[in-house]
Design a protein around this motif. Sequence first.
Motif, mmCIF file in Angstrom:
data_model
loop_
_atom_site.group_PDB
_atom_site.id
_atom_site.type_symbol
_atom_site.label_atom_id
_atom_site.label_comp_id
_atom_site.label_asym_id
_atom_site.label_seq_id
_atom_site.Cartn_x
_atom_site.Cartn_y
_atom_site.Cartn_z
ATOM 1 N N PRO A 33 0.813 -1.229 0.000
ATOM 2 C CA PRO A 33 0.000 0.000 0.000
ATOM 3 C C PRO A 33 0.839 1.269 0.000
ATOM 4 O O PRO A 33 0.478 2.263 -0.636
ATOM 5 C CB PRO A 33 -0.828 -0.135 1.290
ATOM 6 N N ARG A 36 2.075 1.845 -3.587
ATOM 7 C CA ARG A 36 1.019 2.370 -4.446
ATOM 8 C C ARG A 36 0.731 3.839 -4.139
ATOM 9 O O ARG A 36 0.457 4.630 -5.044
ATOM 10 C CB ARG A 36 -0.253 1.524 -4.287
ATOM 11 N N TRP A 37 0.780 4.187 -2.866
ATOM 12 C CA TRP A 37 0.565 5.584 -2.473
ATOM 13 C C TRP A 37 1.656 6.480 -3.056
ATOM 14 O O TRP A 37 1.382 7.578 -3.542
ATOM 15 C CB TRP A 37 0.541 5.679 -0.955
ATOM 16 N N TYR A 183 -6.966 -8.277 -2.319
ATOM 17 C CA TYR A 183 -6.948 -6.976 -1.664
ATOM 18 C C TYR A 183 -7.405 -7.077 -0.208
ATOM 19 O O TYR A 183 -6.909 -6.336 0.654
ATOM 20 C CB TYR A 183 -7.821 -5.980 -2.428
ATOM 21 N N GLU A 186 -4.427 -8.449 1.693
ATOM 22 C CA GLU A 186 -3.438 -7.374 1.839
ATOM 23 C C GLU A 186 -3.856 -6.386 2.915
ATOM 24 O O GLU A 186 -3.047 -5.975 3.756
ATOM 25 C CB GLU A 186 -3.253 -6.663 0.508
ATOM 26 N N ARG A 187 -5.121 -5.986 2.901
ATOM 27 C CA ARG A 187 -5.596 -5.005 3.879
ATOM 28 C C ARG A 187 -5.565 -5.571 5.294
ATOM 29 O O ARG A 187 -5.083 -4.907 6.225
ATOM 30 C CB ARG A 187 -7.015 -4.557 3.527
ATOM 31 N N SER A 190 -1.746 -6.377 6.384
ATOM 32 C CA SER A 190 -0.970 -5.145 6.573
ATOM 33 C C SER A 190 -1.478 -4.362 7.770
ATOM 34 O O SER A 190 -0.689 -3.821 8.556
ATOM 35 C CB SER A 190 -1.033 -4.291 5.314
#
Length: 350
Positions: A33, A36-37, A183, A186-187, A190
Amino acid sequence: MLALLALITALALAREFLVPVLMAFLLALVFSPMCRWLRRRGIPEPVSATVIVAALIGGLAAAITAFAMPISDWVQHAPDHMREIEEKLQSWSGVAEAVSDAGKEIENAADAASGSEGATEVVVREGGPMSRIAFEAPLVAAQTALVLIVLFFVLASGNLFYERLVRVMPTFADKRRALTIVYDVEREVSRYLLSITIINAGLGVAVAIALSLLGMPSPLIFGLLAFALNYVPFIGALVGAALVFSVGLVSQDTSFDAILAALTYWGLTAIEGQFITPMLVGKHLRLNTVVIIISVAFWAWLWSVMGMLMAVPLLVTFRVFCKHVPQLWAIEEFLSGPEIERRSEDQDEA
């Protein structure tokens, strides 16, 4: 059952390869993340991956430099410390003396049973703790390097894995479900790892300060141990308290001081485990406590210390996967805690 046994055997035999690879992918779930940010702000993934891996290498080198000498001194003098601990424990009760007498009786019985007074005694001397550490150091260094290399390429590839995953799925519904699973994993992972890392850092600082006030030696090392051991639910707190108590018996003036230091460590971990972590992580994690203990024990048996560290993230990953597969909803409910709340879309699909 045969396939399950074969899978467990393969996991055990491929431990040296699978442990660093899985650790790299778990770290990638944490930092993806962030990459990507940064990409949305014009920084490409290879640059972000380089900065992240360099920061990890710098932090690892700083930790090794700061704590190598105290830890090596502890390991080198471990036999002397064990004798001191045994002497102090003897003053509490006659348990240690009884064990010693029983050992002598067993040895005498074995000599009498052998019936050979003139037999030559053969003593096999094993290497000390430092020699074992030196023997394992190349393997640990190679696995650490593999973790960092795989992590760099996974982060630098960006969404390549996700794009390939979408392409190989046969239908649009399968593509959507696959991306949702990825996703969500991942969320959840993380969020868990970042939250527990921040909590563990605060716990390490609190333990270091508290033990410093109590006069314990090397409080920074105990803070680092508290930070690392707290990734292992329940068992980590017990191991940390036992280590504090053992060192306290050697370094403190009285046994009461050692008990006070161990209770202080245990109290801080209890406050963290009962109040802070449930408040910040519990409502998102929603895992069955019994399942967590069994998972930690299983992965510790299979992959030792690294298995214990990865037990909860792997359990979270498996639960999220079961959540999005209707055939596995029964397993997901078994893995989840008492406050599971299904999404309305899952109920509509059912």
